[in-house]
Design an enzyme around this catalytic site. Structure first.
Site, PDB file in Angstrom:
ATOM      1  N   ARG A  48       3.300   1.116   8.312  1.00 39.04           N
ATOM      2  CA  ARG A  48       2.152   1.311   7.244  1.00 39.04           C
ATOM      3  C   ARG A  48       0.974   2.249   8.194  1.00 39.04           C
ATOM      4  NH1 ARG A  48       6.063   0.822   5.167  1.00 39.04           N
ATOM      5  NH2 ARG A  48       6.408  -0.539   3.749  1.00 39.04           N
ATOM      6  N   SER A  64       0.705  -3.441  -2.704  1.00 36.86           N
ATOM      7  CA  SER A  64       0.298  -4.726  -1.775  1.00 36.86           C
ATOM      8  C   SER A  64      -0.998  -4.524  -1.270  1.00 36.86           C
ATOM      9  CB  SER A  64       1.214  -4.675  -0.434  1.00 36.86           C
ATOM     10  OG  SER A  64       2.472  -4.747  -0.821  1.00 36.86           O
ATOM     11  N   GLU A 106      -3.714  -3.476   3.735  1.00 39.05           N
ATOM     12  CA  GLU A 106      -3.105  -2.067   3.360  1.00 39.05           C
ATOM     13  C   GLU A 106      -3.613  -1.007   2.733  1.00 39.05           C
ATOM     14  OE1 GLU A 106       1.301  -2.708   3.049  1.00 39.05           O
ATOM     15  OE2 GLU A 106       1.288  -1.199   1.675  1.00 39.05           O
TER      16      GLU A 106
HETATM   17  C1  LIG Z   1       2.634  -0.819  -8.008  1.00 42.66           C
HETATM   18  C2  LIG Z   1       2.394  -0.190  -6.663  1.00 42.66           C
HETATM   19  C3  LIG Z   1       3.889  -0.540  -5.649  1.00 42.66           C
HETATM   20  C4  LIG Z   1       3.503  -0.047  -4.416  1.00 42.66           C
HETATM   21  N1  LIG Z   1       4.637  -0.187  -3.642  1.00 42.66           N
HETATM   22  C5  LIG Z   1       4.545   0.160  -2.435  1.00 42.66           C
HETATM   23  C6  LIG Z   1       5.685   0.059  -1.638  1.00 42.66           C
HETATM   24  O1  LIG Z   1       6.666  -0.580  -1.819  1.00 42.66           O
HETATM   25  N2  LIG Z   1       5.779   0.679  -0.268  1.00 42.66           N
HETATM   26  C7  LIG Z   1       4.565   1.432   0.242  1.00 42.66           C
HETATM   27  O2  LIG Z   1       4.550   1.807   1.125  1.00 42.66           O
HETATM   28  N3  LIG Z   1       3.522   1.562  -0.742  1.00 42.66           N
HETATM   29  C8  LIG Z   1       3.399   0.931  -1.917  1.00 42.66           C
HETATM   30  N4  LIG Z   1       2.373   1.288  -2.880  1.00 42.66           N
HETATM   31  C9  LIG Z   1       1.159   2.015  -2.230  1.00 42.66           C
HETATM   32  C10 LIG Z   1       1.313   3.592  -2.485  1.00 42.66           C
HETATM   33  O3  LIG Z   1       1.997   3.795  -3.626  1.00 42.66           O
HETATM   34  C11 LIG Z   1       1.745   4.229  -1.355  1.00 42.66           C
HETATM   35  O4  LIG Z   1       1.120   4.168  -0.178  1.00 42.66           O
HETATM   36  C12 LIG Z   1       1.641   5.773  -1.732  1.00 42.66           C
HETATM   37  O5  LIG Z   1       2.532   6.625  -0.646  1.00 42.66           O
HETATM   38  C13 LIG Z   1       0.303   6.493  -1.506  1.00 42.66           C
HETATM   39  O6  LIG Z   1       0.278   7.567  -2.469  1.00 42.66           O
HETATM   40  P1  LIG Z   1      -0.986   8.389  -2.945  1.00 42.66           P
HETATM   41  O7  LIG Z   1      -0.551   9.773  -3.474  1.00 42.66           O
HETATM   42  O8  LIG Z   1      -1.016   7.590  -4.282  1.00 42.66           O
HETATM   43  O9  LIG Z   1      -2.043   8.212  -2.101  1.00 42.66           O
HETATM   44  P2  LIG Z   1      -3.485   7.886  -2.339  1.00 42.66           P
HETATM   45  O10 LIG Z   1      -3.796   6.776  -2.810  1.00 42.66           O
HETATM   46  O11 LIG Z   1      -4.034   9.083  -3.027  1.00 42.66           O
HETATM   47  O12 LIG Z   1      -4.364   8.120  -0.825  1.00 42.66           O
HETATM   48  C14 LIG Z   1      -3.981   7.015   0.087  1.00 42.66           C
HETATM   49  C15 LIG Z   1      -4.297   7.703   1.516  1.00 42.66           C
HETATM   50  O13 LIG Z   1      -3.585   8.904   1.975  1.00 42.66           O
HETATM   51  C16 LIG Z   1      -4.621  10.013   2.218  1.00 42.66           C
HETATM   52  N5  LIG Z   1      -3.876  11.116   1.510  1.00 42.66           N
HETATM   53  C17 LIG Z   1      -3.185  11.535   0.255  1.00 42.66           C
HETATM   54  N6  LIG Z   1      -2.832  12.657   0.181  1.00 42.66           N
HETATM   55  C18 LIG Z   1      -2.715  13.048   1.452  1.00 42.66           C
HETATM   56  C19 LIG Z   1      -2.518  14.269   2.078  1.00 42.66           C
HETATM   57  N7  LIG Z   1      -1.944  15.088   1.422  1.00 42.66           N
HETATM   58  N8  LIG Z   1      -2.767  14.383   3.512  1.00 42.66           N
HETATM   59  C20 LIG Z   1      -3.586  13.574   4.129  1.00 42.66           C
HETATM   60  N9  LIG Z   1      -3.947  12.496   3.540  1.00 42.66           N
HETATM   61  C21 LIG Z   1      -3.584  12.134   2.290  1.00 42.66           C
HETATM   62  C22 LIG Z   1      -5.722   9.705   1.130  1.00 42.66           C
HETATM   63  O14 LIG Z   1      -6.873  10.348   1.784  1.00 42.66           O
HETATM   64  C23 LIG Z   1      -5.838   8.123   1.413  1.00 42.66           C
HETATM   65  O15 LIG Z   1      -6.462   7.646   2.673  1.00 42.66           O
HETATM   66  C24 LIG Z   1       2.425   1.007  -3.998  1.00 42.66           C
HETATM   67  C25 LIG Z   1       1.386   1.069  -5.005  1.00 42.66           C
HETATM   68  C26 LIG Z   1       1.546   0.569  -6.373  1.00 42.66           C
HETATM   69  C27 LIG Z   1       0.223   0.843  -7.109  1.00 42.66           C
END
Ligand SMILES: Cc1cc2nc3c(=O)[nH]c(=O)nc-3n(C[C@H](O)[C@H](O)[C@H](O)COP(=O)(O)OP(=O)(O)OC[C@H]3O[C@@H](n4cnc5c(N)ncnc54)[C@H](O)[C@@H]3O)c2cc1C
Length: 325
Positions: free
Chosen positions: A176, A226, A296
């Site tokens: 992570r 999480s 996380e």
């Molecule tokens: C129901 C649910 C289940 C989940 N299950 C999992 C799981 O099983 N495993 C897991 O790892 N995660 C899980 N997550 C967390 C999440 O889905 C992941 O971490 C996902 O990859 C985040 O993507 P996002 O586009 O929503 O990022 P955001 O929430 O928009 O951003 C997260 C971080 O990444 C940065 N960021 C976003 N895009 C970029 C980019 N292009 N370049 C640089 N920085 C960037 C943002 O600034 C921020 O700091 C879950 C979330 C939910 C709601």
């Protein structure tokens, strides 16, 4: 930040939609978050790069947002330029066994394209919400797999040296985390190396993973996945359940009955409610086990230079001697 001149300048660039005061609750899976001073959704990769160059040159605070599924945004919002990848970074190209995709592509969409092309390796990601960019930053993973296993290289915008391609090894993926968290890098696009496989088998694995997810996590209610990292080899969910926190609530934020490491927004939860619940959980787990849980999810709040993305200030306010998150 002087909002008007920034808005005027960004609009003159003609790169896409530019808004002021956009509630970030509309862009987070928690449905929580105050307004962004400036919110930009560039239409193309070139537009994203132009905006990034511009905010860097003007030394404006900025923050990149994917699908907002892994962030908790302050109720006060952020005095920064928030740049969304949702529109401009959505291209997908398939040249088996390689796939190239923009960082705004949803992971689930990427998985479906891989499945149809008979490319195996992304089955673990089908149930992870969010964009490819967010998944790279966090080295997102599930069902025993994670991004480190499929990424070959990433095209990044680096505030110091501009656009360049970096090899997966240089991203230093760990559990992570990755170098994205400690460098002024924005992921624009990634090249993934997959293996050829049978579409029916790939589909069956994806189906199995989604089914498992639906049964074990509160997917239908607003949440951010999480809340705490697993203090390996233990599990945050197990520790939180063991202190009896299932059902604890602060305002409309509650610990999920289905999975103790999930906090759900049952209506009008504010960021402060989630923070208070996280503090209670963290304090009790520390008292009972000596383990300091680390978040996380990422925090986005007002701070020096427009936005604070660290947890330290929040925890130190407690003055309880729990060390860094
Ligand atoms: C129901 C649910 C289940 C989940 N299950 C999992 C799981 O099983 N495993 C897991 O790892 N995660 C899980 N997550 C967390 C999440 O889905 C992941 O971490 C996902 O990859 C985040 O993507 P996002 O586009 O929503 O990022 P955001 O929430 O928009 O951003 C997260 C971080 O990444 C940065 N960021 C976003 N895009 C970029 C980019 N292009 N370049 C640089 N920085 C960037 C943002 O600034 C921020 O700091 C879950 C979330 C939910 C709601």
């Amino acid at each position: 930040m002087q909002v008007e001149p920034v808005m005027t300048q960004l609009r003159t660039m003609g790169i896409g939609e530019v808004k002021t005061g956009e509630p970030l609750s509309r862009h987070t899976s928690f449905r929580i978050g105050g307004p962004a001073a400036v919110f930009v959704e560039p239409d193309t990769l070139g537009g994203v790069v132009e905006v990034l160059n511009s905010v860097r040159d003007q030394q404006l605070p900025y923050f990149i947002i994917g699908q907002g599924t892994n962030i908790l945004v302050s109720d006060q919002g952020v005095d920064a330029v928030v740049i969304s990848t949702a529109r401009g970074l959505r291209q997908i190209e398939v040249e088996p066994p390689v796939m190239r995709a923009g960082s705004g592509v949803l992971l689930t969409k990427l998985c479906r394209v891989a499945e149809r092309a008979g490319l195996a390796g992304l089955e673990f990601a089908i149930s992870i919400p969010g964009t490819l960019g967010g998944a790279l930053v966090m080295n997102a993973g599930a069902h025993g797999g994670s991004m480190v296993e499929v990424v070959d290289s990433v095209l990044v915008w680096d505030a110091i040296s501009g656009v360049r391609r970096i090899a997966a090894d240089d991203v230093q993926f760990q559990y992570r985390q990755s170098r994205f968290m400690h460098n002024p890098w924005i992921a624009l696009e990634a090249t993934l190396r997959l293996k050829s496989g049978d579409p029916a088998e790939i589909r069956a694995k994806m189906h199995h993973n989604m089914d498992y997810r639906r049964k074990s996590q509160p997917v239908g209610e607003p949440n951010a996945g999480s809340i705490f990292k697993n203090p390996l080899p233990d599990y945050a969910g197990r520790l939180i359940e063991a202190i009896g926190a299932k059902g604890w609530r602060e305002g409309d934020a509650a610990v999920s009955d289905l999975h103790a490491n999930f906090i759900i927004n049952q209506g009008q939860a504010r960021a402060v409610d989630v923070l208070n619940l996280m503090r209670r959980i963290r304090r009790r787990v520390f008292q009972e086990t000596g383990i300091v849980l680390k978040p996380e999810i990422r925090w986005i709040g007002p701070g020096e230079g427009g936005a604070d993305t660290t947890w330290e200030n929040l925890w130190y306010e407690e003055g309880e001697g729990l060390r860094e998150p």
